[in-house]
Scaffold this motif. Structure first.
Motif, PDB file in Angstrom:
ATOM      1  N   ALA A 328       6.373  33.984  14.002  1.00 44.29           N
ATOM      2  CA  ALA A 328       4.834  33.990  13.981  1.00 44.29           C
ATOM      3  C   ALA A 328       4.253  33.163  15.123  1.00 44.29           C
ATOM      4  O   ALA A 328       3.224  33.502  15.780  1.00 44.29           O
ATOM      5  N   GLU A 329       4.929  32.238  15.411  1.00 41.17           N
ATOM      6  CA  GLU A 329       4.236  31.171  16.508  1.00 41.17           C
ATOM      7  C   GLU A 329       4.430  31.927  17.868  1.00 41.17           C
ATOM      8  O   GLU A 329       3.522  31.599  18.560  1.00 41.17           O
ATOM      9  N   SER A 330       5.417  32.721  17.919  1.00 41.06           N
ATOM     10  CA  SER A 330       5.433  33.256  19.313  1.00 41.06           C
ATOM     11  C   SER A 330       4.364  34.353  19.618  1.00 41.06           C
ATOM     12  O   SER A 330       3.916  34.853  20.639  1.00 41.06           O
ATOM     13  N   LYS A 331       3.913  34.984  18.478  1.00 39.75           N
ATOM     14  CA  LYS A 331       2.730  35.665  18.198  1.00 39.75           C
ATOM     15  C   LYS A 331       1.537  35.198  17.843  1.00 39.75           C
ATOM     16  O   LYS A 331       0.308  35.871  17.758  1.00 39.75           O
ATOM     17  N   ASP A 332       1.571  33.979  17.796  1.00 37.18           N
ATOM     18  CA  ASP A 332       0.103  33.241  17.444  1.00 37.18           C
ATOM     19  C   ASP A 332      -0.575  33.850  16.212  1.00 37.18           C
ATOM     20  O   ASP A 332      -1.854  34.010  16.347  1.00 37.18           O
ATOM     21  N   GLU A 333       0.254  33.978  15.267  1.00 39.37           N
ATOM     22  CA  GLU A 333      -0.088  34.524  13.929  1.00 39.37           C
ATOM     23  C   GLU A 333       0.441  33.579  12.758  1.00 39.37           C
ATOM     24  O   GLU A 333       1.429  33.131  12.999  1.00 39.37           O
ATOM     25  N   SER A 334       0.101  33.827  11.584  1.00 39.35           N
ATOM     26  CA  SER A 334       0.378  33.307  10.527  1.00 39.35           C
ATOM     27  C   SER A 334       1.988  33.418  10.126  1.00 39.35           C
ATOM     28  O   SER A 334       2.281  34.781  10.439  1.00 39.35           O
ATOM     29  N   ASN A 335       2.465  32.691   9.600  1.00 39.33           N
ATOM     30  CA  ASN A 335       4.076  32.793   9.156  1.00 39.33           C
ATOM     31  C   ASN A 335       3.996  33.340   7.815  1.00 39.33           C
ATOM     32  O   ASN A 335       4.985  33.866   7.234  1.00 39.33           O
ATOM     33  N   CYS A 336       2.828  33.694   7.135  1.00 32.84           N
ATOM     34  CA  CYS A 336       2.827  34.568   5.894  1.00 32.84           C
ATOM     35  C   CYS A 336       2.165  35.993   6.584  1.00 32.84           C
ATOM     36  O   CYS A 336       1.434  36.020   6.861  1.00 32.84           O
ATOM     37  N   PRO A 337       3.244  36.865   6.424  1.00 33.51           N
ATOM     38  CA  PRO A 337       2.838  38.221   6.713  1.00 33.51           C
ATOM     39  C   PRO A 337       1.524  38.645   6.327  1.00 33.51           C
ATOM     40  O   PRO A 337       0.875  39.585   7.091  1.00 33.51           O
ATOM     41  N   LEU A 338       1.254  38.471   5.036  1.00 30.96           N
ATOM     42  CA  LEU A 338       0.024  38.905   4.317  1.00 30.96           C
ATOM     43  C   LEU A 338      -1.314  38.055   5.095  1.00 30.96           C
ATOM     44  O   LEU A 338      -2.208  38.840   5.382  1.00 30.96           O
ATOM     45  N   CYS A 339      -1.226  37.030   5.304  1.00 34.93           N
ATOM     46  CA  CYS A 339      -2.190  36.122   5.889  1.00 34.93           C
ATOM     47  C   CYS A 339      -2.509  36.667   7.418  1.00 34.93           C
ATOM     48  O   CYS A 339      -3.560  36.857   7.698  1.00 34.93           O
ATOM     49  N   ALA A 340      -1.396  37.051   8.086  1.00 34.88           N
ATOM     50  CA  ALA A 340      -1.642  37.557   9.139  1.00 34.88           C
ATOM     51  C   ALA A 340      -2.247  38.955   9.508  1.00 34.88           C
ATOM     52  O   ALA A 340      -2.769  39.204  10.436  1.00 34.88           O
ATOM     53  N   LEU A 341      -2.252  39.650   8.356  1.00 36.37           N
ATOM     54  CA  LEU A 341      -3.151  40.921   8.326  1.00 36.37           C
ATOM     55  C   LEU A 341      -4.653  40.557   8.193  1.00 36.37           C
ATOM     56  O   LEU A 341      -5.292  41.453   8.323  1.00 36.37           O
ATOM     57  N   GLY A 342      -4.990  39.360   7.750  1.00 39.31           N
ATOM     58  CA  GLY A 342      -6.405  39.289   7.325  1.00 39.31           C
ATOM     59  C   GLY A 342      -7.291  38.956   8.630  1.00 39.31           C
ATOM     60  O   GLY A 342      -6.807  38.956   9.866  1.00 39.31           O
ATOM     61  N   HIS A 343      -8.608  38.437   8.288  1.00 40.76           N
ATOM     62  CA  HIS A 343      -9.472  38.342   9.288  1.00 40.76           C
ATOM     63  C   HIS A 343     -10.211  36.835   9.145  1.00 40.76           C
ATOM     64  O   HIS A 343     -11.069  36.502   9.793  1.00 40.76           O
ATOM     65  N   ASP A 344      -9.609  35.980   8.209  1.00 43.84           N
ATOM     66  CA  ASP A 344     -10.381  34.661   8.001  1.00 43.84           C
ATOM     67  C   ASP A 344      -9.456  33.538   8.884  1.00 43.84           C
ATOM     68  O   ASP A 344      -8.553  34.053   9.704  1.00 43.84           O
ATOM     69  N   ALA A 345      -9.596  32.477   8.558  1.00 40.97           N
ATOM     70  CA  ALA A 345      -9.091  31.262   9.001  1.00 40.97           C
ATOM     71  C   ALA A 345      -7.520  31.189   9.054  1.00 40.97           C
ATOM     72  O   ALA A 345      -6.871  30.643   9.739  1.00 40.97           O
ATOM     73  N   ASN A 346      -6.970  31.540   7.843  1.00 41.58           N
ATOM     74  CA  ASN A 346      -5.575  31.801   7.825  1.00 41.58           C
ATOM     75  C   ASN A 346      -4.906  32.554   8.505  1.00 41.58           C
ATOM     76  O   ASN A 346      -3.556  32.778   8.469  1.00 41.58           O
ATOM     77  N   ARG A 347      -5.525  33.500   9.488  1.00 39.79           N
ATOM     78  CA  ARG A 347      -4.795  34.558  10.089  1.00 39.79           C
ATOM     79  C   ARG A 347      -3.638  34.042  10.948  1.00 39.79           C
ATOM     80  O   ARG A 347      -2.782  34.583  11.305  1.00 39.79           O
ATOM     81  N   SER A 348      -3.859  32.810  11.413  1.00 39.69           N
ATOM     82  CA  SER A 348      -2.861  32.352  12.313  1.00 39.69           C
ATOM     83  C   SER A 348      -2.379  30.809  11.888  1.00 39.69           C
ATOM     84  O   SER A 348      -1.787  30.291  12.745  1.00 39.69           O
ATOM     85  N   LYS A 349      -2.463  30.480  10.616  1.00 35.69           N
ATOM     86  CA  LYS A 349      -2.055  29.394   9.991  1.00 35.69           C
ATOM     87  C   LYS A 349      -0.686  29.409   9.938  1.00 35.69           C
ATOM     88  O   LYS A 349       0.105  30.432   9.355  1.00 35.69           O
ATOM     89  N   ILE A 350      -0.069  28.469  10.242  1.00 40.60           N
ATOM     90  CA  ILE A 350       1.199  28.255  10.086  1.00 40.60           C
ATOM     91  C   ILE A 350       1.775  27.200   8.606  1.00 40.60           C
ATOM     92  O   ILE A 350       1.424  25.999   8.723  1.00 40.60           O
ATOM     93  N   TRP A 351       1.997  27.842   7.780  1.00 46.01           N
ATOM     94  CA  TRP A 351       2.037  27.260   6.434  1.00 46.01           C
ATOM     95  C   TRP A 351       3.547  26.422   6.605  1.00 46.01           C
ATOM     96  O   TRP A 351       4.728  26.781   7.152  1.00 46.01           O
TER      97      TRP A 351
END
Length: 389
Positions: A328-351
């Motif tokens: 996820a970090e290498s792609k600059d997206e969230s490590n939650c696959p479903l958050c990564a599909l969104g458009h809010d602030a959690n889209r790139s959050k690492i939980w």
């Protein structure tokens, strides 16, 4: 309540006219017919149910000169008494004196009463008992009975209810459900826990028909002269279970079949398909609660919480979290696959690990296994919303 202490009544006097009913498992009469040993509010005789250890102990206590403790009689009228407390002890020495069981002598040989030395016979039958004769209203007698522990074996809930609501209905109920000689006991025992002697089958039947309000049901039916509704309902539940589930499994014993009958008996089931599903679930290594299998199937095989499906262990969670987070970090997206599909602030959050739950990629209920390859980490919000989708 009035009580009078009697110290001159012997074992011999009590055993005069003693009758023990083998089929019903109880002592009936003593004192030349004046004493009712097991009135209808009394429990069944249970001292013989542990291989006879307790009834043998009663006789050995007498032979050693140990006191048997207080015994209480209820004075019904000038010519009739009934045992209020002590029926287990009385039935024990009554059974021995009438040669129903044996004790071991000093050489380890089993001896019946008729075969033991005459001095020991005399010692037993001449033993005087401490007996209180009680007089009072029915309410007073019943309340006293509720407070008594019998020889270290406390009354269970149904035995207490039998005492409080004694009458023709309880008597008929005990004859049907508390008779260990009833030919149906073995069949019932596949689905009902406990024993007939301790009133467990009667309690279960009453619980089912009363929808868990036994006291109210007994109060309303106390003086009924038949138990047709009780028998019909109980047998309807048992028959329904045995038809839907053609294979009898040990985990079926003691389940809330009355509740399940109310919820599902109007629904049609294919016994062959049900049997196949039971076998499949029994073979599944991820199911921790086999008792939940039956309600799970009855409810349409939806509620997996009933099965307590084995979750991913900590090592698996950490391994998947580490791999998933690095990607996820290498792609600059969230490590939650479903958050990564969104458009809010959690889209790139690492939980953090403790902010995530392990989830089956392919739901267990759809054949997904609890393995490393089928594990993904989701943020707690998305995992709880995902369910079995």
């Amino acid at each position: 309540m009035k009580t009078t202490l009697k110290t001159d009544i012997t074992v011999a006097a009590i055993c005069e006219g003693f009758i023990y009913n083998e089929l019903e498992g109880k002592g009936l009469f003593g004192l030349s017919g004046r004493l009712t040993i097991q009135p209808e509010y009394q429990r069944n005789y249970i001292y013989a149910s542990d291989g006879g250890k307790k009834e043998v102990a009663v006789i050995e206590s007498i032979l050693k000169g140990y006191p048997l403790g207080l015994i209480y009689f209820n004075k019904v009228n000038d010519t009739s008494l009934e045992v209020l407390d002590g029926q287990q002890r009385i039935t024990s020495f009554g059974r021995f004196v009438t040669n129903k069981f044996a004790i071991k002598d000093d050489n380890g040989m089993e001896q019946y009463f008729g075969g033991i030395a005459t001095d020991k016979q005399a010692m037993i039958i001449q033993t005087k008992l401490l007996i209180y004769e009680c007089e009072g209203t029915e309410s007073e007698i019943k309340q006293w009975f509720r407070t008594i522990n019998i020889a270290g074996v406390p009354l269970n809930n149904q035995e207490l209810l039998n005492a409080v609501y004694s009458g023709p209905f309880v008597t008929l109920g005990k004859e049907e459900f508390s008779n260990s000689q009833n030919a149906n006991i073995q069949k019932w025992g596949a689905y009902v826990s406990g024993s007939a002697n301790r009133q467990d089958f009667l309690e279960c039947a009453l619980d089912w028909v009363s929808k868990s309000n036994i006291g109210d049901y007994l109060s309303r039916h106390r003086f009924d002269k038949n138990i047709n509704e009780l028998k019909t309902y109980f047998n309807s539940v048992i028959d329904w279970v045995s038809v839907v589930f053609t294979d009898v499994e040990s985990e079926m014993r003691g389940l809330e079949w009355g509740r399940l009958y109310e919820l599902y008996h109007k629904k049609a089931y294919d016994p062959a398909k049900v049997s196949a599903e039971v076998k499949q679930l029994y073979a599944d290594p991820y199911i921790k609660n086999r008792k939940g299998i039956f309600e799970y199937i009855l409810g349409g095989s939806v509620d997996t919480k009933l099965l307590d499906v084995r979750v991913f262990d900590e090592a698996t969670k950490k391994s998947v979290y580490t791999t998933q987070s690095a990607e996820a970090e290498s792609k600059d997206e969230s490590n939650c696959p479903l958050c990564a599909l969104g458009h809010d602030a959690n889209r790139s959050k690492i939980w953090k690990l403790n902010e995530m739950d392990a989830d089956h990629v392919a739901a267990w209920s759809r054949g997904g296994a609890t393995t490393l390859k089928n594990c993904q980490m989701l943020c707690k919000t998305h995992n709880r919303a995902k369910g079995n989708r």
